[in-house]
Design a protein around this motif. Structure first.
Motif, PDB file in Angstrom:
ATOM      1  N   UNK A 456       0.849  -1.186   0.000  1.00  0.00           N
ATOM      2  CA  UNK A 456       0.000   0.000   0.000  1.00  0.00           C
ATOM      3  C   UNK A 456       0.883   1.233   0.000  1.00  0.00           C
ATOM      4  N   UNK A 457       0.315   2.306  -0.508  1.00  0.00           N
ATOM      5  CA  UNK A 457       1.059   3.553  -0.590  1.00  0.00           C
ATOM      6  C   UNK A 457       0.037   4.672  -0.432  1.00  0.00           C
ATOM      7  N   UNK A 458       0.337   5.574   0.476  1.00  0.00           N
ATOM      8  CA  UNK A 458      -0.644   6.622   0.750  1.00  0.00           C
ATOM      9  C   UNK A 458      -0.009   7.989   0.531  1.00  0.00           C
ATOM     10  N   UNK A 459      -0.669   8.809  -0.277  1.00  0.00           N
ATOM     11  CA  UNK A 459      -0.228  10.201  -0.422  1.00  0.00           C
ATOM     12  C   UNK A 459      -1.309  11.074   0.208  1.00  0.00           C
ATOM     13  N   UNK A 460      -1.101  12.378   0.159  1.00  0.00           N
ATOM     14  CA  UNK A 460      -2.126  13.251   0.740  1.00  0.00           C
ATOM     15  C   UNK A 460      -3.405  13.232  -0.092  1.00  0.00           C
ATOM     16  N   UNK A 461      -3.295  12.748  -1.342  1.00  0.00           N
ATOM     17  CA  UNK A 461      -4.454  12.774  -2.239  1.00  0.00           C
ATOM     18  C   UNK A 461      -5.247  11.480  -2.240  1.00  0.00           C
ATOM     19  N   UNK A 462      -4.560  10.359  -2.103  1.00  0.00           N
ATOM     20  CA  UNK A 462      -5.260   9.075  -2.294  1.00  0.00           C
ATOM     21  C   UNK A 462      -4.520   7.932  -1.600  1.00  0.00           C
ATOM     22  N   UNK A 465      -3.826   0.558  -3.007  1.00  0.00           N
ATOM     23  CA  UNK A 465      -3.805  -0.701  -2.276  1.00  0.00           C
ATOM     24  C   UNK A 465      -3.690  -1.862  -3.254  1.00  0.00           C
ATOM     25  N   UNK A 466      -2.669  -2.676  -3.107  1.00  0.00           N
ATOM     26  CA  UNK A 466      -2.480  -3.845  -3.979  1.00  0.00           C
ATOM     27  C   UNK A 466      -2.817  -5.106  -3.205  1.00  0.00           C
ATOM     28  N   UNK A 467      -3.514  -6.024  -3.883  1.00  0.00           N
ATOM     29  CA  UNK A 467      -3.904  -7.253  -3.180  1.00  0.00           C
ATOM     30  C   UNK A 467      -4.048  -8.415  -4.153  1.00  0.00           C
ATOM     31  N   UNK A 468      -3.931  -9.620  -3.615  1.00  0.00           N
ATOM     32  CA  UNK A 468      -4.060 -10.814  -4.438  1.00  0.00           C
ATOM     33  C   UNK A 468      -5.509 -11.019  -4.829  1.00  0.00           C
ATOM     34  N   UNK A 469      -5.785 -10.990  -6.133  1.00  0.00           N
ATOM     35  CA  UNK A 469      -7.129 -11.278  -6.628  1.00  0.00           C
ATOM     36  C   UNK A 469      -6.993 -11.425  -8.142  1.00  0.00           C
ATOM     37  N   UNK A 470      -7.682 -12.399  -8.697  1.00  0.00           N
ATOM     38  CA  UNK A 470      -7.333 -12.738 -10.075  1.00  0.00           C
ATOM     39  C   UNK A 470      -8.280 -12.216 -11.151  1.00  0.00           C
TER      40      UNK A 470
END
Ligand code: SER
Length: 576
Positions: A456-462, A465-470
């Motif tokens: 995951x990566x969070x900036x002030x704007x958004x 989120x990366x996750x396992x799903x096919x």
């Protein structure tokens, strides 16, 4: 039983002299300026200043009580002959009824006639640049007993209060018997205003406090609180469990266990802040003693049984099962972490405040424990002030994340996952961080438990989120996730964390990175009123929003595949 006789004699003495009996208030104070009730006068504060009518409430302007008290300020002194954390305070009070003359006369009569003790000497307020010497008290003492030794002392010793930044206060006179200070008579003539100025009270009042344990020690001739009937059986039992224990340890054990019993009975539970932290600190010290001195594991339960039996008639709120349960739970939770911490401490070559703080943070070892249990004399130079500084630094950091950087890029927060350069950015990333937790929980509810965070990566704007799903999420699934998150936001649920050992944290069902490296004690952040029924719970260092209601509206803006079987979602919060 000397203590029971004194308690009864004291109450009878004042009841027969026109005082109404008022029961002990809880250790959880009504006065928000203190964490725990530390004096008998606290429940009566309003009667000195707010014009509240004591006559109407008690049927008299004069009252008498035996108040349960707890003083954190004395915690380091416990183990000597006269100091305790928890104690019972005998007190008589007058709210515009009588003043110095009667109060001193009553105290003198009770000590010398009812109890038949001899007063060594008394102290009075000797005056300073703000308030003149309390000559009136000096004269009253001399009139009662021309031979009385009256010593003038300064503000530190003979001027009471107030608790907090404002309140009633005034000069005191203290009575010493057999070298022990047994009774403190406070004459509330002033009100300390928040700007530091003293104002004369319209109707001055009396507040006296006399520690039951000390008076008992003086009465039974031992001069030693732990040798009174109050502690007799408790101390005996501890010695029976561990015959070779150092005397000081026995006393600390007895004091802390008794204090724990009373704190638990008044509804306090171990926690990481305020009164709950005081309790936790005491219990952890007991656990450390158990470990260090290799106590039988049942000692945390055998001793409270004796304490409960001793005091239950007077304090029926003491419940043995409840006390045992709370102590056991805390022991199960922290024993391993504390034991590891003590090992690390034992191997320490040096011990700075920062290192002490590390031991607190990682293993939950409280400061006084570290100081006491440090090898050789490493603990001697460790100051609480420096430790507090570390603590303060950390609190800013934990509000702001894991690392606070100055100069350079001027980062206020950098946890790796979150970065902020000013307060406004900090608020934004903090909310988005909480939103990320809610989104992960919602994704699991909608898509099933197999989804697993990849990054995951969070900036002030958004938030990203990366996750396992096919596969691609359908529009309907996206809406469901949004609705679930927004529903939690609308319900304005609290966001809290609990600290616990790693294994136990995993058992709560909280989400965590399988490959993550975690310390032995971790924080579990959860959204909802309890960890059990939380909508979301994750192992995490924070920071997070305090309540979901402050977050704004949650929207998923984008989804795509970033690798085989890995999806990426970007989402944001519309400002309220
Ligand atoms: N408030 C004073 C004390 O606690 C007297 O009761 O010592």
């Amino acid at each position: 039983m000397v203590s029971e006789e004194i308690r009864k004699k004291f109450l009878d003495f004042f009841i027969h002299r026109d005082h109404k009996l008022v029961g002990s208030y809880s250790l959880v104070p009504s006065d928000p300026s203190v964490l725990l009730t530390s004096a008998g006068m606290q429940q009566f504060k309003a009667y000195y200043t707010d014009g509240v009518d004591a006559d109407k409430d008690f049927g008299s302007r004069n009252v008498v009580s035996v108040q349960k008290c707890f003083r954190t300020s004395d915690i380091d002194e416990v183990g000597d002959e006269t100091h305790l954390t928890f104690f019972e305070m005998l007190g008589n009070f007058s709210f515009g009824g009588y003043f110095k003359k009667e109060a001193i006369k009553l105290a003198h009569e009770f000590i010398t006639q009812t109890l038949g003790l001899k007063i060594d000497y008394v102290t009075i307020f000797g005056g300073d640049e703000d308030v003149p010497e309390d000559e009136e008290s000096r004269e009253i003492w001399r009139a009662i007993d021309p031979g009385m030794k009256v010593i003038g002392a300064g503000r530190k010793d003979n001027f009471w209060g107030p608790t907090g930044s404002e309140g009633p206060c005034g000069p005191t006179t203290e009575i010493y018997v057999n070298g022990v200070e047994v009774w403190n008579l406070v004459f509330n003539e002033f009100y300390l205003r928040p700007d530091g100025k003293l104002e004369r009270l319209e109707s001055p009042g009396v507040d006296t406090g006399c520690g039951l344990e000390r008076l008992t020690a003086v009465m039974d001739g031992s001069g030693h609180i732990f040798e009174t009937d109050i502690f007799g059986e408790t101390v005996e039992k501890i010695k029976e469990l561990k015959p070779d224990l150092e005397e000081k340890v026995v006393r600390i054990f007895a004091d802390h266990l008794r204090a724990c019993c009373f704190l638990i009975a008044d509804g306090i539970r171990p926690a990481n802040k305020e009164a709950g932290y005081i309790l936790r600190r005491l219990i952890r010290k007991l656990i450390a003693y158990e470990l260090k001195f290799d106590f039988h594991t049942s000692s945390l339960t055998e001793v409270p049984a004796i304490i409960v039996r001793k005091f239950q008639d007077i304090y029926p709120e003491l419940d043995e099962n409840q006390i045992t349960e709370v102590l056991d739970e805390e022991r199960t939770k922290f024993k391993t972490a504390i034991s590891r911490g003590l090992k690390e401490l034992a191997d320490c070559q040096r011990l700075t405040a920062a290192e002490a703080f590390h031991l607190y943070e990682t293993y939950g070892l409280p400061f006084d424990l570290i100081k006491e249990m440090a090898p050789s004399d490493l603990g001697q130079n460790l100051s609480y002030k420096d430790f507090e500084n570390e603590f303060g630094k950390h609190q800013e950091v934990s509000r702001a994340g894991v690392e606070r950087k100055f100069g350079g890029h001027g980062l206020l927060l950098d946890t790796g996952e979150l970065k902020a350069t000013d307060e406004q950015e900090l608020r934004r990333v903090t909310r988005l961080h909480t939103a990320t937790h809610l989104m992960q929980a919602a994704l699991k509810k909608v898509l099933g438990d197999k989804i697993e965070q990849r990054g995951s990566d969070i900036t002030t704007e958004r938030t990203r989120f990366d996750f396992l799903f096919d596969r691609k999420l359908t529009d309907d699934e996206i809406r469901q996730v949004e609705d679930l998150v927004n529903d939690v936001i609308q319900r304005d649920l609290p966001v809290n964390f609990e600290e616990m050992p790693l294994e136990q944290a995993k058992e709560t069902g909280a989400l965590y990175f399988f490959k993550g490296k975690y310390p032995p004690v971790v924080k579990v952040y959860y959204v909802g009123s309890s960890i059990k029924n939380a909508f979301s719970k994750e192992l995490c260092g924070g920071p997070h929003a305090e309540r979901t209601g402050e977050m704004g509206k949650f929207r998923i803006r984008q989804q795509k595949a970033v690798a085989e079987g890995v999806r990426r979602i970007k989402a944001d919060l519309e400002e309220l």
